[in-house]
Design a protein around this motif. Sequence first.
Motif, PDB file in Angstrom:
ATOM      1  N   ARG A 196       0.807  -1.221   0.000  1.00 42.59           N
ATOM      2  CA  ARG A 196       0.000   0.000   0.000  1.00 42.59           C
ATOM      3  C   ARG A 196       0.839   1.270   0.000  1.00 42.59           C
ATOM      4  O   ARG A 196       0.415   2.295  -0.523  1.00 42.59           O
ATOM      5  CB  ARG A 196      -0.952  -0.009   1.198  1.00 42.59           C
ATOM      6  N   LEU A 197       2.026   1.185   0.580  1.00 43.59           N
ATOM      7  CA  LEU A 197       2.908   2.364   0.598  1.00 43.59           C
ATOM      8  C   LEU A 197       3.787   2.442  -0.642  1.00 43.59           C
ATOM      9  O   LEU A 197       4.437   3.458  -0.877  1.00 43.59           O
ATOM     10  CB  LEU A 197       3.795   2.341   1.846  1.00 43.59           C
ATOM     11  N   GLY A 198       3.835   1.344  -1.415  1.00 44.08           N
ATOM     12  CA  GLY A 198       4.693   1.342  -2.595  1.00 44.08           C
ATOM     13  C   GLY A 198       6.159   1.320  -2.245  1.00 44.08           C
ATOM     14  O   GLY A 198       6.976   1.947  -2.914  1.00 44.08           O
ATOM     15  N   VAL A 199       6.527   0.577  -1.194  1.00 48.54           N
ATOM     16  CA  VAL A 199       7.912   0.500  -0.751  1.00 48.54           C
ATOM     17  C   VAL A 199       8.386  -0.946  -0.788  1.00 48.54           C
ATOM     18  O   VAL A 199       7.589  -1.875  -0.958  1.00 48.54           O
ATOM     19  CB  VAL A 199       8.089   1.069   0.676  1.00 48.54           C
ATOM     20  N   GLN A 200       9.691  -1.125  -0.577  1.00 47.36           N
ATOM     21  CA  GLN A 200      10.273  -2.456  -0.687  1.00 47.36           C
ATOM     22  C   GLN A 200      10.866  -2.971   0.617  1.00 47.36           C
ATOM     23  O   GLN A 200      11.174  -4.159   0.721  1.00 47.36           O
ATOM     24  CB  GLN A 200      11.367  -2.457  -1.764  1.00 47.36           C
ATOM     25  N   ASN A 201      11.041  -2.113   1.597  1.00 44.46           N
ATOM     26  CA  ASN A 201      11.680  -2.569   2.830  1.00 44.46           C
ATOM     27  C   ASN A 201      11.225  -1.747   4.028  1.00 44.46           C
ATOM     28  O   ASN A 201      10.480  -0.770   3.903  1.00 44.46           O
ATOM     29  CB  ASN A 201      13.205  -2.531   2.692  1.00 44.46           C
ATOM     30  N   ARG A 202      11.696  -2.158   5.202  1.00 49.41           N
ATOM     31  CA  ARG A 202      11.302  -1.535   6.457  1.00 49.41           C
ATOM     32  C   ARG A 202      11.768  -0.088   6.561  1.00 49.41           C
ATOM     33  O   ARG A 202      11.067   0.768   7.115  1.00 49.41           O
ATOM     34  CB  ARG A 202      11.854  -2.360   7.633  1.00 49.41           C
ATOM     35  N   THR A 203      12.964   0.175   6.045  1.00 49.82           N
ATOM     36  CA  THR A 203      13.503   1.534   6.116  1.00 49.82           C
ATOM     37  C   THR A 203      12.625   2.512   5.342  1.00 49.82           C
ATOM     38  O   THR A 203      12.269   3.592   5.844  1.00 49.82           O
ATOM     39  CB  THR A 203      14.936   1.573   5.566  1.00 49.82           C
ATOM     40  N   GLN A 204      12.255   2.144   4.128  1.00 48.99           N
ATOM     41  CA  GLN A 204      11.406   3.012   3.313  1.00 48.99           C
ATOM     42  C   GLN A 204      10.035   3.196   3.950  1.00 48.99           C
ATOM     43  O   GLN A 204       9.479   4.297   3.954  1.00 48.99           O
ATOM     44  CB  GLN A 204      11.277   2.433   1.907  1.00 48.99           C
ATOM     45  N   ALA A 205       9.475   2.112   4.488  1.00 50.90           N
ATOM     46  CA  ALA A 205       8.175   2.204   5.146  1.00 50.90           C
ATOM     47  C   ALA A 205       8.258   3.110   6.372  1.00 50.90           C
ATOM     48  O   ALA A 205       7.358   3.930   6.617  1.00 50.90           O
ATOM     49  CB  ALA A 205       7.698   0.812   5.554  1.00 50.90           C
ATOM     50  N   SER A 206       9.335   2.999   7.129  1.00 48.67           N
ATOM     51  CA  SER A 206       9.512   3.830   8.324  1.00 48.67           C
ATOM     52  C   SER A 206       9.611   5.303   7.963  1.00 48.67           C
ATOM     53  O   SER A 206       9.059   6.169   8.661  1.00 48.67           O
ATOM     54  CB  SER A 206      10.771   3.398   9.080  1.00 48.67           C
ATOM     55  N   MET A 207      10.291   5.606   6.864  1.00 47.77           N
ATOM     56  CA  MET A 207      10.424   6.998   6.429  1.00 47.77           C
ATOM     57  C   MET A 207       9.068   7.588   6.082  1.00 47.77           C
ATOM     58  O   MET A 207       8.763   8.735   6.422  1.00 47.77           O
ATOM     59  CB  MET A 207      11.365   7.081   5.226  1.00 47.77           C
ATOM     60  N   GLN A 208       8.236   6.801   5.400  1.00 48.55           N
ATOM     61  CA  GLN A 208       6.912   7.301   5.046  1.00 48.55           C
ATOM     62  C   GLN A 208       6.063   7.500   6.296  1.00 48.55           C
ATOM     63  O   GLN A 208       5.303   8.465   6.406  1.00 48.55           O
ATOM     64  CB  GLN A 208       6.236   6.340   4.071  1.00 48.55           C
ATOM     65  N   TYR A 209       6.212   6.596   7.259  1.00 42.70           N
ATOM     66  CA  TYR A 209       5.448   6.743   8.498  1.00 42.70           C
ATOM     67  C   TYR A 209       5.870   8.011   9.240  1.00 42.70           C
ATOM     68  O   TYR A 209       5.007   8.761   9.725  1.00 42.70           O
ATOM     69  CB  TYR A 209       5.651   5.517   9.398  1.00 42.70           C
ATOM     70  N   MET A 210       7.164   8.260   9.332  1.00 47.63           N
ATOM     71  CA  MET A 210       7.632   9.445  10.045  1.00 47.63           C
ATOM     72  C   MET A 210       7.183  10.720   9.340  1.00 47.63           C
ATOM     73  O   MET A 210       6.869  11.726   9.990  1.00 47.63           O
ATOM     74  CB  MET A 210       9.158   9.402  10.181  1.00 47.63           C
ATOM     75  N   ALA A 211       7.144  10.689   8.000  1.00 48.07           N
ATOM     76  CA  ALA A 211       6.648  11.853   7.253  1.00 48.07           C
ATOM     77  C   ALA A 211       5.170  12.071   7.559  1.00 48.07           C
ATOM     78  O   ALA A 211       4.715  13.211   7.726  1.00 48.07           O
ATOM     79  CB  ALA A 211       6.861  11.638   5.754  1.00 48.07           C
ATOM     80  N   TRP A 212       4.418  10.980   7.652  1.00 49.86           N
ATOM     81  CA  TRP A 212       2.990  11.062   7.975  1.00 49.86           C
ATOM     82  C   TRP A 212       2.783  11.612   9.383  1.00 49.86           C
ATOM     83  O   TRP A 212       1.939  12.475   9.617  1.00 49.86           O
ATOM     84  CB  TRP A 212       2.373   9.681   7.834  1.00 49.86           C
ATOM     85  N   VAL A 213       3.576  11.110  10.328  1.00 55.44           N
ATOM     86  CA  VAL A 213       3.496  11.581  11.706  1.00 55.44           C
ATOM     87  C   VAL A 213       3.767  13.078  11.782  1.00 55.44           C
ATOM     88  O   VAL A 213       3.057  13.836  12.443  1.00 55.44           O
ATOM     89  CB  VAL A 213       4.480  10.806  12.604  1.00 55.44           C
ATOM     90  N   LYS A 214       4.811  13.516  11.063  1.00 55.63           N
ATOM     91  CA  LYS A 214       5.172  14.937  11.059  1.00 55.63           C
ATOM     92  C   LYS A 214       4.065  15.776  10.438  1.00 55.63           C
ATOM     93  O   LYS A 214       3.712  16.838  10.959  1.00 55.63           O
ATOM     94  CB  LYS A 214       6.473  15.140  10.287  1.00 55.63           C
ATOM     95  N   ALA A 215       3.484  15.281   9.339  1.00 55.80           N
ATOM     96  CA  ALA A 215       2.426  16.025   8.650  1.00 55.80           C
ATOM     97  C   ALA A 215       1.194  16.171   9.536  1.00 55.80           C
ATOM     98  O   ALA A 215       0.453  17.148   9.423  1.00 55.80           O
ATOM     99  CB  ALA A 215       2.067  15.317   7.341  1.00 55.80           C
ATOM    100  N   HIS A 216       0.964  15.200  10.420  1.00 51.85           N
ATOM    101  CA  HIS A 216      -0.205  15.255  11.295  1.00 51.85           C
ATOM    102  C   HIS A 216       0.115  15.876  12.661  1.00 51.85           C
ATOM    103  O   HIS A 216      -0.726  15.894  13.543  1.00 51.85           O
ATOM    104  CB  HIS A 216      -0.770  13.840  11.499  1.00 51.85           C
ATOM    105  N   GLY A 217       1.331  16.394  12.807  1.00 55.71           N
ATOM    106  CA  GLY A 217       1.702  17.070  14.033  1.00 55.71           C
ATOM    107  C   GLY A 217       1.723  16.157  15.239  1.00 55.71           C
ATOM    108  O   GLY A 217       1.417  16.593  16.358  1.00 55.71           O
ATOM    109  N   LEU A 218       2.090  14.892  15.021  1.00 55.62           N
ATOM    110  CA  LEU A 218       2.068  13.918  16.105  1.00 55.62           C
ATOM    111  C   LEU A 218       3.419  13.723  16.775  1.00 55.62           C
ATOM    112  O   LEU A 218       3.540  12.926  17.696  1.00 55.62           O
ATOM    113  CB  LEU A 218       1.570  12.557  15.577  1.00 55.62           C
ATOM    114  N   LEU A 219       4.441  14.428  16.307  1.00 58.41           N
ATOM    115  CA  LEU A 219       5.752  14.311  16.933  1.00 58.41           C
ATOM    116  C   LEU A 219       5.766  15.070  18.252  1.00 58.41           C
ATOM    117  O   LEU A 219       5.382  16.237  18.320  1.00 58.41           O
ATOM    118  CB  LEU A 219       6.843  14.876  16.000  1.00 58.41           C
ATOM    119  N   GLY A 220       6.220  14.383  19.289  1.00 62.53           N
ATOM    120  CA  GLY A 220       6.234  15.011  20.612  1.00 62.53           C
ATOM    121  C   GLY A 220       7.460  15.870  20.825  1.00 62.53           C
ATOM    122  O   GLY A 220       8.387  15.845  20.094  1.00 62.53           O
TER     123      GLY A 220
END
Length: 220
Positions: A196-220
């Motif tokens: 669903r993310l169009g990625v191939q590994n954990r590192t790429q998936a993690s980067m997309q998740y962190m970008a999503w977290v940042k976009a939603h202002g969820l970083l503490g």
Amino acid sequence: MSHFDILIVEDHPMMIRSITASLAVLHPQAHADCGVVIVGSLMQAKKRLLRRREPPGLVIADLNLPDSRGLATLRALREVAPGIAIVVFSASDDKSTEQAALDLGAQAFISKSALPQNFVQKLQPFLPGSATPCAPGLSVPASAGEAPHHPVDLLTERQRAVLAEVASGYRNREIALRLKIGEQTVSTHLNTIFQRLGVQNRTQASMQYMAWVKAHGLLG
């Protein structure tokens, strides 16, 4: 360009998700109702370009499409809109193809094997310096569906929970224990997440998740 106005010429759903995810990192407004069009063939791209009084500010194009192959795709886009900024997003890693594309006027050549951060870095110079209000005009065709603002929005709550654990550095066995689910279930979730993310590994998936977290202002 006066507003965020991009044409994506790509027929592979996973690659489309990867591109739109990268755009979401660069500009929160780079989504369906803010001047982004996605087409899957050269013919569709030419129709879109010819119908507009002014070309979009940027075209992100695959060279190999159902109705066109290789550098002929780039030549055809150049003929329709000679002054347009084109970034080639190609499955080819061949240096001669890259140089030929640049010689034909492509602003950049990005391999599909590039990590997300490399794609973002290469794309950044050709985007506006700051986000601007959404503009009417280009939009994702109805056939493309109502895409969410970020691919992580496609995930279920459980899948996002698994992805959050991955982004925190936990392995499958640890995730299974922390979420109280089976290790095979974790693997199944990860396969779906990668798709669903169009990625191939954990590192790429993690980067997309962190970008999503940042976009939603969820970083503490």
